[in-house]
Design a protein around this motif. Structure first.
Motif, PDB file in Angstrom:
ATOM      1  N   PRO A  10     -32.917  14.056   7.256  1.00  0.00           N
ATOM      2  CA  PRO A  10     -31.975  13.832   6.157  1.00  0.00           C
ATOM      3  C   PRO A  10     -31.489  15.156   5.605  1.00  0.00           C
ATOM      4  O   PRO A  10     -32.275  16.070   5.359  1.00  0.00           O
ATOM      5  CB  PRO A  10     -32.833  13.078   5.121  1.00  0.00           C
ATOM      6  CG  PRO A  10     -33.911  12.437   5.919  1.00  0.00           C
ATOM      7  CD  PRO A  10     -34.190  13.380   7.046  1.00  0.00           C
ATOM      8  N   GLN A  11     -30.185  15.257   5.419  1.00  0.00           N
ATOM      9  CA  GLN A  11     -29.579  16.527   5.067  1.00  0.00           C
ATOM     10  C   GLN A  11     -29.326  16.602   3.563  1.00  0.00           C
ATOM     11  O   GLN A  11     -28.229  16.359   3.086  1.00  0.00           O
ATOM     12  CB  GLN A  11     -28.275  16.698   5.843  1.00  0.00           C
ATOM     13  CG  GLN A  11     -27.963  18.133   6.204  1.00  0.00           C
ATOM     14  CD  GLN A  11     -26.840  18.220   7.198  1.00  0.00           C
ATOM     15  OE1 GLN A  11     -26.955  17.726   8.306  1.00  0.00           O
ATOM     16  NE2 GLN A  11     -25.750  18.834   6.805  1.00  0.00           N
ATOM     17  N   THR A  12     -30.341  16.946   2.815  1.00  0.00           N
ATOM     18  CA  THR A  12     -30.192  17.205   1.393  1.00  0.00           C
ATOM     19  C   THR A  12     -30.735  18.599   1.133  1.00  0.00           C
ATOM     20  O   THR A  12     -31.480  19.151   1.945  1.00  0.00           O
ATOM     21  CB  THR A  12     -30.972  16.194   0.541  1.00  0.00           C
ATOM     22  OG1 THR A  12     -32.382  16.367   0.783  1.00  0.00           O
ATOM     23  CG2 THR A  12     -30.571  14.756   0.872  1.00  0.00           C
ATOM     24  N   PHE A  13     -30.395  19.167   0.003  1.00  0.00           N
ATOM     25  CA  PHE A  13     -30.845  20.514  -0.331  1.00  0.00           C
ATOM     26  C   PHE A  13     -32.372  20.570  -0.412  1.00  0.00           C
ATOM     27  O   PHE A  13     -33.003  21.502   0.095  1.00  0.00           O
ATOM     28  CB  PHE A  13     -30.204  20.945  -1.643  1.00  0.00           C
ATOM     29  CG  PHE A  13     -30.409  22.384  -2.008  1.00  0.00           C
ATOM     30  CD1 PHE A  13     -30.562  23.364  -1.035  1.00  0.00           C
ATOM     31  CD2 PHE A  13     -30.449  22.774  -3.343  1.00  0.00           C
ATOM     32  CE1 PHE A  13     -30.733  24.703  -1.372  1.00  0.00           C
ATOM     33  CE2 PHE A  13     -30.632  24.100  -3.695  1.00  0.00           C
ATOM     34  CZ  PHE A  13     -30.771  25.063  -2.708  1.00  0.00           C
ATOM     35  N   VAL A  14     -32.968  19.558  -1.016  1.00  0.00           N
ATOM     36  CA  VAL A  14     -34.429  19.519  -1.148  1.00  0.00           C
ATOM     37  C   VAL A  14     -35.087  19.447   0.226  1.00  0.00           C
ATOM     38  O   VAL A  14     -36.030  20.197   0.527  1.00  0.00           O
ATOM     39  CB  VAL A  14     -34.867  18.328  -2.025  1.00  0.00           C
ATOM     40  CG1 VAL A  14     -36.382  18.178  -2.000  1.00  0.00           C
ATOM     41  CG2 VAL A  14     -34.375  18.510  -3.454  1.00  0.00           C
ATOM     42  N   ALA A  15     -34.601  18.541   1.079  1.00  0.00           N
ATOM     43  CA  ALA A  15     -35.171  18.406   2.420  1.00  0.00           C
ATOM     44  C   ALA A  15     -34.949  19.667   3.239  1.00  0.00           C
ATOM     45  O   ALA A  15     -35.834  20.099   3.994  1.00  0.00           O
ATOM     46  CB  ALA A  15     -34.550  17.201   3.128  1.00  0.00           C
ATOM     47  N   ALA A  16     -33.779  20.273   3.086  1.00  0.00           N
ATOM     48  CA  ALA A  16     -33.462  21.490   3.838  1.00  0.00           C
ATOM     49  C   ALA A  16     -34.407  22.628   3.461  1.00  0.00           C
ATOM     50  O   ALA A  16     -34.895  23.358   4.329  1.00  0.00           O
ATOM     51  CB  ALA A  16     -32.017  21.893   3.582  1.00  0.00           C
ATOM     52  N   LYS A  17     -34.673  22.788   2.171  1.00  0.00           N
ATOM     53  CA  LYS A  17     -35.561  23.870   1.729  1.00  0.00           C
ATOM     54  C   LYS A  17     -36.967  23.692   2.282  1.00  0.00           C
ATOM     55  O   LYS A  17     -37.621  24.674   2.681  1.00  0.00           O
ATOM     56  CB  LYS A  17     -35.579  23.942   0.204  1.00  0.00           C
ATOM     57  CG  LYS A  17     -34.295  24.466  -0.412  1.00  0.00           C
ATOM     58  CD  LYS A  17     -34.417  24.717  -1.892  1.00  0.00           C
ATOM     59  CE  LYS A  17     -34.506  23.448  -2.697  1.00  0.00           C
ATOM     60  NZ  LYS A  17     -34.505  23.723  -4.175  1.00  0.00           N
TER      61      LYS A  17
END
Length: 248
Positions: free
Chosen positions: A39-46
């Motif tokens: 899933p491509q969200t800022f939280v998941a990306a970090k």
């Protein structure tokens, strides 16, 4: 990158073949492949990028080249070893933050949600914004103070004298509202901007395109850029083609 003469196809030919096969797949197969990506969200990306960099402990901060130390779930820059001098914000300089190379304000202003309530409105109401905000190809580890000082300033090169952060060659001109990045990061900056514009259909000015096309040619990819692109492609499901094209 090189390949063996015994290989039937070069890396470029293999990518073309893969793309051809991908286009021939039914829509259901495309959907299944897309759902397998993280899933491509800022939280998941970090979280994903933290693990990626932790697995490659020789990597350093993006602009200043400071070694990174890991303390539990925190990334901390080793300021002494890279000769970094705190300009003003000691607390923020002591931590690493995930910097959007193309600032959130740049792509946010091109969406209706930003006009209705800024970044908070976009995060809350616009799933498309979340996808762009969490694009790992646009995220790099930076010293928090540098990230904060840069903010949403655009990049340029006006041969400014360095030294505002000690041996770190980043320069921020608050009056002109411009940032001059070290040469070590200019190629990656250019390829991130060109990728973001193409991938997410974002506008760049003619001046920006000229600058970033020039930096892309002048500062070729590093080995880490290629490895990072491959790792992100496995996690996110897509490459930055401006990086990948130079990794053959």
């Amino acid at each position: 990158m090189s390949y063996s003469n015994n290989d039937l196809f070069s890396p470029r030919q293999l990518r073309w073949l893969a793309a051809t096969l991908w286009l021939s797949l039914p829509l259901s197969a495309h959907a299944a492949a897309a759902s397998a990506a993280q899933p491509q969200t800022f939280v998941a990306a970090k979280k994903a990028l933290f693990k990626l960099y932790q697995a490659n402990p020789q990597q350093t901060t993006f602009y200043c080249g400071c070694p990174i130390r890991y303390q539990g779930k925190k990334m901390v820059p080793d300021l002494e070893r890279c000769g970094y001098k705190v300009r003003k914000q000691a607390t923020r300089a002591a931590r690493i933050e995930w910097e959007h190379i193309m600032p959130a304000a740049d792509f946010g202003r091109q969406r209706l949600c930003w006009q209705e309530g800024g970044r908070k409105s976009c995060v809350k109401n616009d799933p498309g914004f979340a996808q762009i905000e969490g694009d790992m190809h646009n995220l790099v580890p930076a010293i928090g103070e540098v990230n904060g000082d840069r903010g949403d300033l655009g990049f340029s090169d006006w041969n400014a004298a360095t030294g505002m952060y000690g041996q770190c060659e980043m320069v921020i001109d608050f009056k002109r509202r411009q940032a001059q990045p070290p040469q070590r990061s200019r190629g990656a900056i250019a390829r991130a901007y060109l990728y973001m514009a193409e991938r997410h259909q974002l506008r760049l000015s003619d001046q920006q395109r000229k600058l970033y096309n020039g930096w892309n040619r002048q500062y070729p990819v590093s080995r880490w850029e290629c490895e990072r692109d491959e790792a992100i492609a496995r996690l996110q499901g897509n490459h930055n083609r401006f990086v990948q094209e130079q990794c053959d």
